[in-house]
Write a protein that holds these residues in place. Structure first.
Motif, PDB file in Angstrom:
ATOM      1  N   HIS A   1     -11.623   1.153  11.870  1.00 36.38           N
ATOM      2  CA  HIS A   1     -12.990   0.709  12.129  1.00 36.38           C
ATOM      3  C   HIS A   1     -12.987  -0.603  12.916  1.00 36.38           C
ATOM      4  O   HIS A   1     -11.942  -1.244  13.087  1.00 36.38           O
ATOM      5  CB  HIS A   1     -13.758   0.495  10.819  1.00 36.38           C
ATOM      6  N   THR A   2     -14.149  -1.011  13.364  1.00 34.24           N
ATOM      7  CA  THR A   2     -14.348  -2.307  14.016  1.00 34.24           C
ATOM      8  C   THR A   2     -15.594  -2.961  13.432  1.00 34.24           C
ATOM      9  O   THR A   2     -16.396  -2.309  12.757  1.00 34.24           O
ATOM     10  CB  THR A   2     -14.548  -2.148  15.534  1.00 34.24           C
ATOM     11  N   LEU A   3     -15.769  -4.244  13.713  1.00 27.34           N
ATOM     12  CA  LEU A   3     -16.988  -4.925  13.269  1.00 27.34           C
ATOM     13  C   LEU A   3     -18.224  -4.270  13.879  1.00 27.34           C
ATOM     14  O   LEU A   3     -19.266  -4.158  13.227  1.00 27.34           O
ATOM     15  CB  LEU A   3     -16.946  -6.401  13.669  1.00 27.34           C
ATOM     16  N   ALA A   4     -18.114  -3.833  15.118  1.00 29.23           N
ATOM     17  CA  ALA A   4     -19.259  -3.233  15.797  1.00 29.23           C
ATOM     18  C   ALA A   4     -19.640  -1.888  15.203  1.00 29.23           C
ATOM     19  O   ALA A   4     -20.813  -1.514  15.206  1.00 29.23           O
ATOM     20  CB  ALA A   4     -18.948  -3.066  17.286  1.00 29.23           C
ATOM     21  N   GLY A   5     -18.662  -1.157  14.659  1.00 33.23           N
ATOM     22  CA  GLY A   5     -18.942   0.195  14.186  1.00 33.23           C
ATOM     23  C   GLY A   5     -18.983   0.372  12.685  1.00 33.23           C
ATOM     24  O   GLY A   5     -19.368   1.438  12.189  1.00 33.23           O
ATOM     25  N   ALA A   6     -18.613  -0.670  11.926  1.00 33.14           N
ATOM     26  CA  ALA A   6     -18.557  -0.547  10.463  1.00 33.14           C
ATOM     27  C   ALA A   6     -19.940  -0.321   9.879  1.00 33.14           C
ATOM     28  O   ALA A   6     -20.917  -0.939  10.309  1.00 33.14           O
ATOM     29  CB  ALA A   6     -17.928  -1.794   9.852  1.00 33.14           C
ATOM     30  N   ASP A   7     -20.039   0.577   8.873  1.00 32.11           N
ATOM     31  CA  ASP A   7     -21.305   0.807   8.196  1.00 32.11           C
ATOM     32  C   ASP A   7     -21.268   0.220   6.791  1.00 32.11           C
ATOM     33  O   ASP A   7     -20.292  -0.424   6.396  1.00 32.11           O
ATOM     34  CB  ASP A   7     -21.635   2.308   8.149  1.00 32.11           C
ATOM     35  N   ARG A   8     -22.335   0.456   6.048  1.00 31.53           N
ATOM     36  CA  ARG A   8     -22.436  -0.102   4.704  1.00 31.53           C
ATOM     37  C   ARG A   8     -21.295   0.380   3.803  1.00 31.53           C
ATOM     38  O   ARG A   8     -20.750  -0.395   3.002  1.00 31.53           O
ATOM     39  CB  ARG A   8     -23.783   0.273   4.093  1.00 31.53           C
ATOM     40  N   LEU A   9     -20.923   1.635   3.929  1.00 28.49           N
ATOM     41  CA  LEU A   9     -19.845   2.178   3.101  1.00 28.49           C
ATOM     42  C   LEU A   9     -18.530   1.458   3.373  1.00 28.49           C
ATOM     43  O   LEU A   9     -17.742   1.218   2.447  1.00 28.49           O
ATOM     44  CB  LEU A   9     -19.686   3.682   3.356  1.00 28.49           C
ATOM     45  N   ALA A  10     -18.291   1.100   4.632  1.00 26.94           N
ATOM     46  CA  ALA A  10     -17.063   0.382   4.973  1.00 26.94           C
ATOM     47  C   ALA A  10     -17.055  -1.010   4.345  1.00 26.94           C
ATOM     48  O   ALA A  10     -16.026  -1.474   3.837  1.00 26.94           O
ATOM     49  CB  ALA A  10     -16.922   0.282   6.489  1.00 26.94           C
ATOM     50  N   VAL A  11     -18.213  -1.687   4.376  1.00 34.88           N
ATOM     51  CA  VAL A  11     -18.295  -3.020   3.759  1.00 34.88           C
ATOM     52  C   VAL A  11     -18.082  -2.910   2.254  1.00 34.88           C
ATOM     53  O   VAL A  11     -17.357  -3.720   1.660  1.00 34.88           O
ATOM     54  CB  VAL A  11     -19.656  -3.687   4.075  1.00 34.88           C
ATOM     55  N   GLU A  12     -18.693  -1.916   1.624  1.00 37.61           N
ATOM     56  CA  GLU A  12     -18.512  -1.716   0.180  1.00 37.61           C
ATOM     57  C   GLU A  12     -17.051  -1.430  -0.155  1.00 37.61           C
ATOM     58  O   GLU A  12     -16.519  -1.946  -1.150  1.00 37.61           O
ATOM     59  CB  GLU A  12     -19.395  -0.559  -0.298  1.00 37.61           C
ATOM     60  N   ALA A  13     -16.394  -0.612   0.677  1.00 37.58           N
ATOM     61  CA  ALA A  13     -14.985  -0.288   0.437  1.00 37.58           C
ATOM     62  C   ALA A  13     -14.123  -1.538   0.540  1.00 37.58           C
ATOM     63  O   ALA A  13     -13.159  -1.709  -0.220  1.00 37.58           O
ATOM     64  CB  ALA A  13     -14.518   0.773   1.433  1.00 37.58           C
ATOM     65  N   TYR A  14     -14.466  -2.438   1.471  1.00 41.53           N
ATOM     66  CA  TYR A  14     -13.709  -3.682   1.605  1.00 41.53           C
ATOM     67  C   TYR A  14     -13.884  -4.554   0.370  1.00 41.53           C
ATOM     68  O   TYR A  14     -12.917  -5.166  -0.115  1.00 41.53           O
ATOM     69  CB  TYR A  14     -14.163  -4.443   2.847  1.00 41.53           C
ATOM     70  N   LEU A  15     -15.097  -4.609  -0.168  1.00 40.53           N
ATOM     71  CA  LEU A  15     -15.332  -5.402  -1.375  1.00 40.53           C
ATOM     72  C   LEU A  15     -14.568  -4.841  -2.569  1.00 40.53           C
ATOM     73  O   LEU A  15     -14.064  -5.595  -3.406  1.00 40.53           O
ATOM     74  CB  LEU A  15     -16.839  -5.456  -1.676  1.00 40.53           C
ATOM     75  N   VAL A  16     -14.461  -3.500  -2.659  1.00 42.27           N
ATOM     76  CA  VAL A  16     -13.650  -2.873  -3.705  1.00 42.27           C
ATOM     77  C   VAL A  16     -12.184  -3.265  -3.525  1.00 42.27           C
ATOM     78  O   VAL A  16     -11.477  -3.556  -4.490  1.00 42.27           O
ATOM     79  CB  VAL A  16     -13.823  -1.341  -3.668  1.00 42.27           C
TER      80      VAL A  16
END
Length: 312
Positions: free
Chosen positions: A47-62
């Protein structure tokens, strides 16, 4: 390693934090570490910052939780990510903020730093006497009166075109981040300060034309590449005025004055949606943080206006 675009996003965001908010070096370093870690993790996941969605951010927090990072660290990382995407949205790089609705790991949201009305009055008075020349004092007065009267972002303020304020307008058109336009009203003190500064500019421009020199199209000319007063110069000016006003310069930045504008309006009964429009916020959720100023006001109403309130 983050892709080139992600690295550019982070670098531009950090530069804006330093200029607009006067962020301390340690704060910028923390933001940078958080965002580079996030961008690096995204890169490993394709992924990239430009293309990341909410699910990607949640996965990073996990992922951060699984690493055993403290609640405070995870809350700070989410805050860094949210601010970056808010900046990207305002700049028109993205059409959404995928981190906006995510809740942190139990850390309370930080309230915006602000100033009391009395402190702002002291700043305005100090701005009228700080300059080394009458022209500087007129300019500084116009800058501070405009900022407090409108809540403009610092870039919007220093880059105002001269044409926007000709003719003693009651409202001025602001072109904000992402090219979005909005109308903001001018208070009587702001209009008076502008009128005096414009009288000086008119005389100055006439002298320049007679001498064969070019005139500036900006309300606040400067030596910067863009021809107007730079954000860095204005940030330094605000610190000087704070010292003169007897207020710790660590408490005063252009962004704090923007917060004061919103906070004081809300405390005097302005509608949240109106404040959202004046500030140029895309989402009212961003403006809602200012509702903290109502706490003491509501408490006072209960203690003094309720029919069962105790006397004395």
């Amino acid at each position: 390693m983050p892709d080139a675009e992600s690295s550019r996003w982070i670098s531009t965001f950090l530069d804006a934090c330093a200029a607009d908010q006067g962020a301390a070096r340690n704060t910028l370093l923390a933001y940078g570490r958080d965002l580079m870690d996030f961008a690096d993790w995204l890169g490993r996941k394709g992924h990239t910052l430009a293309g990341a969605d909410r699910l990607a951010v949640e996965a990073y927090l996990v992922h951060c939780d699984a690493q055993g990072l403290s609640k405070a660290t995870r809350a700070r990382r989410l805050s860094s990510i949210r601010q970056l995407y808010r900046f990207a949205f305002d700049e028109g790089w993205r059409a959404d903020n995928p981190a906006l609705r995510l809740s942190g790991p139990g850390k309370a949201q930080a309230l915006p730093k602000t100033l009391t009305e009395a402190e702002v009055t002291r700043l305005l008075e100090a701005a009228r006497r700080r300059g080394r020349s009458p022209a500087e004092r007129l300019r500084d007065t116009a800058l501070f009166e405009l900022l407090y009267a409108t809540g403009l972002r610092v870039t919007e303020l220093v880059s105002l075109p001269l044409a926007a304020v000709r003719g003693d307008p009651r409202m001025i058109l602001i072109r904000g981040k992402g090219g979005k336009e909005r109308m903001v009203p001018l208070s009587t003190p702001a209009r008076a300060a502008l009128a005096e500064w414009l009288d000086h500019r008119t005389a100055e421009d006439e002298a320049a034309r007679q001498a064969g020199r070019a005139t500036s199209r900006h309300l606040f000319p400067g030596e910067g590449r863009d021809g107007h007063l730079t954000r860095q110069h204005f940030h330094s000016l605000v610190k000087d005025v704070a010292v003169l006003a007897g207020i710790s310069p660590s408490r005063v930045t252009p962004h704090v004055l923007r917060h004061a504008f919103a906070t004081h309006l809300l405390a005097h009964g302005a509608d949240l949606r109106v404040i959202q429009t004046l500030l140029g916020h895309a989402d009212v959720a961003t403006t809602e943080i200012y509702t903290h100023v109502l706490d003491d006001h509501l408490k006072d109403l209960v203690l003094t206006k309720h029919p069962l309130a105790r006397k004395g």
